[in-house]
Design a protein around this motif. Structure first.
Motif, PDB file in Angstrom:
ATOM      1  N   ASP A 203     -53.597  14.229 -46.081  1.00 50.98           N
ATOM      2  CA  ASP A 203     -52.167  13.469 -46.182  1.00 50.98           C
ATOM      3  C   ASP A 203     -51.707  13.835 -47.772  1.00 50.98           C
ATOM      4  OD1 ASP A 203     -53.901  10.942 -44.791  1.00 50.98           O
ATOM      5  OD2 ASP A 203     -52.174  11.754 -43.751  1.00 50.98           O
ATOM      6  N   HIS A 204     -50.466  13.994 -47.341  1.00 50.47           N
ATOM      7  CA  HIS A 204     -49.631  14.149 -48.663  1.00 50.47           C
ATOM      8  C   HIS A 204     -48.601  13.138 -49.053  1.00 50.47           C
ATOM      9  CE1 HIS A 204     -48.219  17.293 -51.839  1.00 50.47           C
ATOM     10  NE2 HIS A 204     -47.354  16.137 -52.261  1.00 50.47           N
ATOM     11  N   LEU A 205     -48.497  12.333 -50.124  1.00 48.51           N
ATOM     12  CA  LEU A 205     -47.786  11.168 -50.304  1.00 48.51           C
ATOM     13  C   LEU A 205     -46.576  11.694 -51.205  1.00 48.51           C
ATOM     14  CD1 LEU A 205     -50.294  10.036 -49.075  1.00 48.51           C
ATOM     15  CD2 LEU A 205     -49.475   8.015 -50.606  1.00 48.51           C
ATOM     16  N   PHE A 206     -45.194  11.510 -51.057  1.00 48.92           N
ATOM     17  CA  PHE A 206     -44.124  11.914 -51.777  1.00 48.92           C
ATOM     18  C   PHE A 206     -43.507  10.543 -52.455  1.00 48.92           C
ATOM     19  CE2 PHE A 206     -44.734  14.956 -48.631  1.00 48.92           C
ATOM     20  CZ  PHE A 206     -44.600  16.085 -49.235  1.00 48.92           C
ATOM     21  N   MET A 207     -43.808  10.217 -53.588  1.00 47.62           N
ATOM     22  CA  MET A 207     -43.512   8.755 -54.079  1.00 47.62           C
ATOM     23  C   MET A 207     -42.388   9.065 -55.183  1.00 47.62           C
ATOM     24  SD  MET A 207     -45.763   7.489 -52.258  1.00 47.62           S
ATOM     25  CE  MET A 207     -45.123   5.949 -52.861  1.00 47.62           C
ATOM     26  N   GLY A 208     -41.829  10.014 -55.259  1.00 44.46           N
ATOM     27  CA  GLY A 208     -40.535  10.061 -56.132  1.00 44.46           C
ATOM     28  C   GLY A 208     -40.636   9.720 -57.782  1.00 44.46           C
ATOM     29  N   HIS A 209     -39.683   9.312 -58.298  1.00 47.40           N
ATOM     30  CA  HIS A 209     -39.253   8.723 -59.683  1.00 47.40           C
ATOM     31  C   HIS A 209     -38.912   7.454 -59.848  1.00 47.40           C
ATOM     32  CE1 HIS A 209     -39.588  13.368 -60.387  1.00 47.40           C
ATOM     33  NE2 HIS A 209     -38.500  13.376 -59.290  1.00 47.40           N
ATOM     34  N   ARG A 210     -39.606   6.651 -60.552  1.00 49.20           N
ATOM     35  CA  ARG A 210     -39.249   5.407 -60.835  1.00 49.20           C
ATOM     36  C   ARG A 210     -39.222   5.052 -62.380  1.00 49.20           C
ATOM     37  NH1 ARG A 210     -40.170   1.475 -56.721  1.00 49.20           N
ATOM     38  NH2 ARG A 210     -40.334  -0.072 -58.196  1.00 49.20           N
ATOM     39  N   ASP A 211     -38.360   4.074 -62.785  1.00 46.86           N
ATOM     40  CA  ASP A 211     -38.355   3.681 -64.040  1.00 46.86           C
ATOM     41  C   ASP A 211     -39.249   2.335 -64.226  1.00 46.86           C
ATOM     42  OD1 ASP A 211     -36.608   5.878 -64.797  1.00 46.86           O
ATOM     43  OD2 ASP A 211     -35.002   4.346 -64.922  1.00 46.86           O
ATOM     44  N   VAL A 212     -40.167   2.287 -65.127  1.00 45.23           N
ATOM     45  CA  VAL A 212     -41.210   1.177 -65.017  1.00 45.23           C
ATOM     46  C   VAL A 212     -41.175   0.620 -66.569  1.00 45.23           C
ATOM     47  CG1 VAL A 212     -43.687   0.519 -65.068  1.00 45.23           C
ATOM     48  CG2 VAL A 212     -42.736   2.551 -63.654  1.00 45.23           C
ATOM     49  N   ASP A 213     -40.851  -0.686 -66.663  1.00 41.14           N
ATOM     50  CA  ASP A 213     -40.858  -1.597 -68.044  1.00 41.14           C
ATOM     51  C   ASP A 213     -42.450  -1.757 -68.232  1.00 41.14           C
ATOM     52  OD1 ASP A 213     -38.207  -1.546 -67.753  1.00 41.14           O
ATOM     53  OD2 ASP A 213     -37.983  -3.404 -66.940  1.00 41.14           O
ATOM     54  N   PHE A 214     -42.683  -1.763 -69.561  1.00 37.54           N
ATOM     55  CA  PHE A 214     -43.820  -2.126 -70.204  1.00 37.54           C
ATOM     56  C   PHE A 214     -43.626  -3.389 -70.831  1.00 37.54           C
ATOM     57  CE2 PHE A 214     -44.673   2.211 -68.685  1.00 37.54           C
ATOM     58  CZ  PHE A 214     -45.888   2.309 -68.777  1.00 37.54           C
ATOM     59  N   PHE A 215     -44.897  -4.243 -71.144  1.00 36.94           N
ATOM     60  CA  PHE A 215     -44.732  -5.294 -72.063  1.00 36.94           C
ATOM     61  C   PHE A 215     -46.015  -5.244 -72.823  1.00 36.94           C
ATOM     62  CE2 PHE A 215     -42.639  -5.753 -67.941  1.00 36.94           C
ATOM     63  CZ  PHE A 215     -41.293  -6.395 -68.502  1.00 36.94           C
ATOM     64  N   PHE A 216     -45.897  -5.715 -74.036  1.00 39.68           N
ATOM     65  CA  PHE A 216     -46.959  -5.852 -74.786  1.00 39.68           C
ATOM     66  C   PHE A 216     -48.014  -6.932 -74.455  1.00 39.68           C
ATOM     67  CE2 PHE A 216     -43.781  -4.655 -77.969  1.00 39.68           C
ATOM     68  CZ  PHE A 216     -44.066  -3.417 -78.386  1.00 39.68           C
ATOM     69  N   SER A 217     -49.368  -6.464 -74.777  1.00 40.42           N
ATOM     70  CA  SER A 217     -50.276  -7.086 -74.132  1.00 40.42           C
ATOM     71  C   SER A 217     -50.783  -8.408 -75.453  1.00 40.42           C
ATOM     72  CB  SER A 217     -51.671  -6.309 -74.270  1.00 40.42           C
ATOM     73  OG  SER A 217     -52.241  -5.851 -75.423  1.00 40.42           O
ATOM     74  N   ALA A 218     -51.615  -9.205 -74.849  1.00 36.87           N
ATOM     75  CA  ALA A 218     -52.001 -10.243 -75.701  1.00 36.87           C
ATOM     76  C   ALA A 218     -53.002 -10.039 -76.783  1.00 36.87           C
ATOM     77  CB  ALA A 218     -52.790 -11.401 -74.717  1.00 36.87           C
ATOM     78  N   GLY A 219     -52.863 -10.488 -77.806  1.00 36.10           N
ATOM     79  CA  GLY A 219     -53.868 -10.251 -79.080  1.00 36.10           C
ATOM     80  C   GLY A 219     -53.367  -9.178 -79.866  1.00 36.10           C
ATOM     81  N   LEU A 220     -52.309  -8.438 -79.691  1.00 33.89           N
ATOM     82  CA  LEU A 220     -51.747  -7.459 -80.568  1.00 33.89           C
ATOM     83  C   LEU A 220     -50.905  -8.241 -81.767  1.00 33.89           C
ATOM     84  CD1 LEU A 220     -51.509  -4.422 -80.627  1.00 33.89           C
ATOM     85  CD2 LEU A 220     -49.064  -4.445 -79.619  1.00 33.89           C
ATOM     86  N   GLN A 236     -44.235  10.864 -59.775  1.00 30.86           N
ATOM     87  CA  GLN A 236     -45.748  11.231 -59.006  1.00 30.86           C
ATOM     88  C   GLN A 236     -45.682  11.660 -57.591  1.00 30.86           C
ATOM     89  OE1 GLN A 236     -47.263   7.134 -58.863  1.00 30.86           O
ATOM     90  NE2 GLN A 236     -45.347   6.368 -59.476  1.00 30.86           N
ATOM     91  N   ASP A 237     -46.668  12.355 -57.650  1.00 25.55           N
ATOM     92  CA  ASP A 237     -46.897  12.951 -56.181  1.00 25.55           C
ATOM     93  C   ASP A 237     -48.186  12.565 -55.787  1.00 25.55           C
ATOM     94  OD1 ASP A 237     -44.624  14.106 -54.751  1.00 25.55           O
ATOM     95  OD2 ASP A 237     -44.727  15.821 -56.279  1.00 25.55           O
ATOM     96  N   ARG A 238     -48.802  12.088 -54.582  1.00 27.29           N
ATOM     97  CA  ARG A 238     -50.097  11.710 -54.488  1.00 27.29           C
ATOM     98  C   ARG A 238     -50.682  12.757 -53.180  1.00 27.29           C
ATOM     99  NH1 ARG A 238     -48.048   7.171 -56.672  1.00 27.29           N
ATOM    100  NH2 ARG A 238     -49.607   6.248 -57.991  1.00 27.29           N
ATOM    101  N   TYR A 239     -51.881  12.891 -53.474  1.00 25.10           N
ATOM    102  CA  TYR A 239     -52.583  13.715 -52.416  1.00 25.10           C
ATOM    103  C   TYR A 239     -53.906  12.921 -51.983  1.00 25.10           C
ATOM    104  CZ  TYR A 239     -50.086  17.128 -55.049  1.00 25.10           C
ATOM    105  OH  TYR A 239     -49.115  17.658 -55.866  1.00 25.10           O
ATOM    106  N   ARG A 240     -54.193  12.917 -50.588  1.00 28.23           N
ATOM    107  CA  ARG A 240     -55.194  12.177 -50.062  1.00 28.23           C
ATOM    108  C   ARG A 240     -55.756  13.039 -49.264  1.00 28.23           C
ATOM    109  NH1 ARG A 240     -55.028   9.466 -45.654  1.00 28.23           N
ATOM    110  NH2 ARG A 240     -56.734   8.221 -44.846  1.00 28.23           N
TER     111      ARG A 240
END
Length: 287
Positions: A203-220, A236-240
């Motif tokens: 299987d080949h998965l086509f997952m395209g492009h996305r904007d992902v928000d990041f947040f600071f971790s606890a203890g920093l 990303q593209d995925r292959y199974r």
């Protein structure tokens, strides 16, 4: 006295050949029909599968702490690889040699990968894919108990992202997402026993492009936990793949038996050997 003896001899002579004829008679017997099992892929089925896969990830920095980065700055790429196991459920129906189906499967996965962050010295980008699902239609061609098919449909994956300090492995910030995309694939399946089959699939998965928000971790130190850290554009593209992926399923389907009829025609003489002796003896007794 002679008549009595002749009569007795004639009676015995007539009776004996009749008994011999009965014993020598060979009734016509047909050979029992040979049964040729024909596999029918129609019906509901459930199964399990396992194998390996790879997800190619590319990160670009779009926003750093609220500051827009234009043009986006490439942070690097990596492949997240690992193993996966899952269950599947579906339904197939067969028309002549053509097979059509619908299938849903859910996978637990452990795909991991990382690369050095090109935007921030000493930082490392990491990806972990822990689950995905496929919802597909199938079209195939069957040669009795062998089925070759192609499939296509929707895919959904669950990703976790992490930026860490390379020296201490402490998490700086992280993000996650559930992403929908598409999938295509192909497989070969073999029915090895009534209602049981085993196969291999890619299987080949086509997952395209996305904007992902990041947040600071606890203890920093000096940064509130959960504060907005920035945004990355993740493609990303995925292959199974398999082997070692081997779907093994129990299928509630029909097994048809076609009758291949063979008939035996033994050679039969018009006069059995015992009959001629009886006739001769009867003729002798008449005199």
């Amino acid at each position: 006295m002679r008549k009595v003896l002749l009569g007795t001899a004639a009676f015995i002579a007539l009776a004996a050949p009749a008994s011999a004829a009965d014993l020598a008679a060979r009734p016509y017997v047909k050979t029992p029909p040979a049964l040729i099992p024909v596999n029918d892929w129609s019906g509901f089925y459930i199964g399990i599968n396992g194998g390996g896969g790879s997800a190619h990830q590319s990160w670009d920095l779009l926003n750093a702490g609220g500051v827009i980065v234009a043009p986006p700055f490439a942070m690097g790429c990596h492949n997240a690889t690992g193993g996966t196991v899952s269950g599947q459920i579906g339904y197939r129906w067969q028309i002549a040699n053509s097979v059509f189906g619908l299938e849903a499967q859910g996978n637990w996965a452990d795909f991991k990968g990382s690369n050095a962050n090109f935007a921030f010295a000493g930082a490392q980008d990491e990806t972990k894919l822990d689950a995905f699902g496929l919802f597909t239609g199938q079209v195939g061609y069957a040669w009795n108990n062998v089925l070759l098919y192609v499939k296509g449909g929707a895919a959904v994956v669950r990703d976790k992202y992490r930026v860490s300090d390379f020296a201490t492995w402490l998490t700086i910030d992280n993000g996650s997402e559930t992403r929908w995309g598409g999938t295509v694939g192909a497989g070969l399946e073999f029915g090895f026993a009534p209602n049981w089959s085993i196969g291999i699939e890619y299987d080949h998965l086509f997952m395209g492009h996305r904007d992902v928000d990041f947040f600071f971790s606890a203890g920093l130190v000096g940064v509130p936990a959960g504060a907005f850290a920035g945004t990355a554009h993740v493609s990303q593209d995925r292959y199974r793949f398999g082997p070692p992926e081997l779907p093994l399923g129990w299928r509630c389907r029909h097994d048809i038996l076609i009758f291949a009829r063979t008939e035996a025609f033994p050679h039969t003489a018009d006069v059995q050997p015992g009959n001629s002796g009886a006739l001769l003896l009867c003729q002798a007794s008449d005199h």
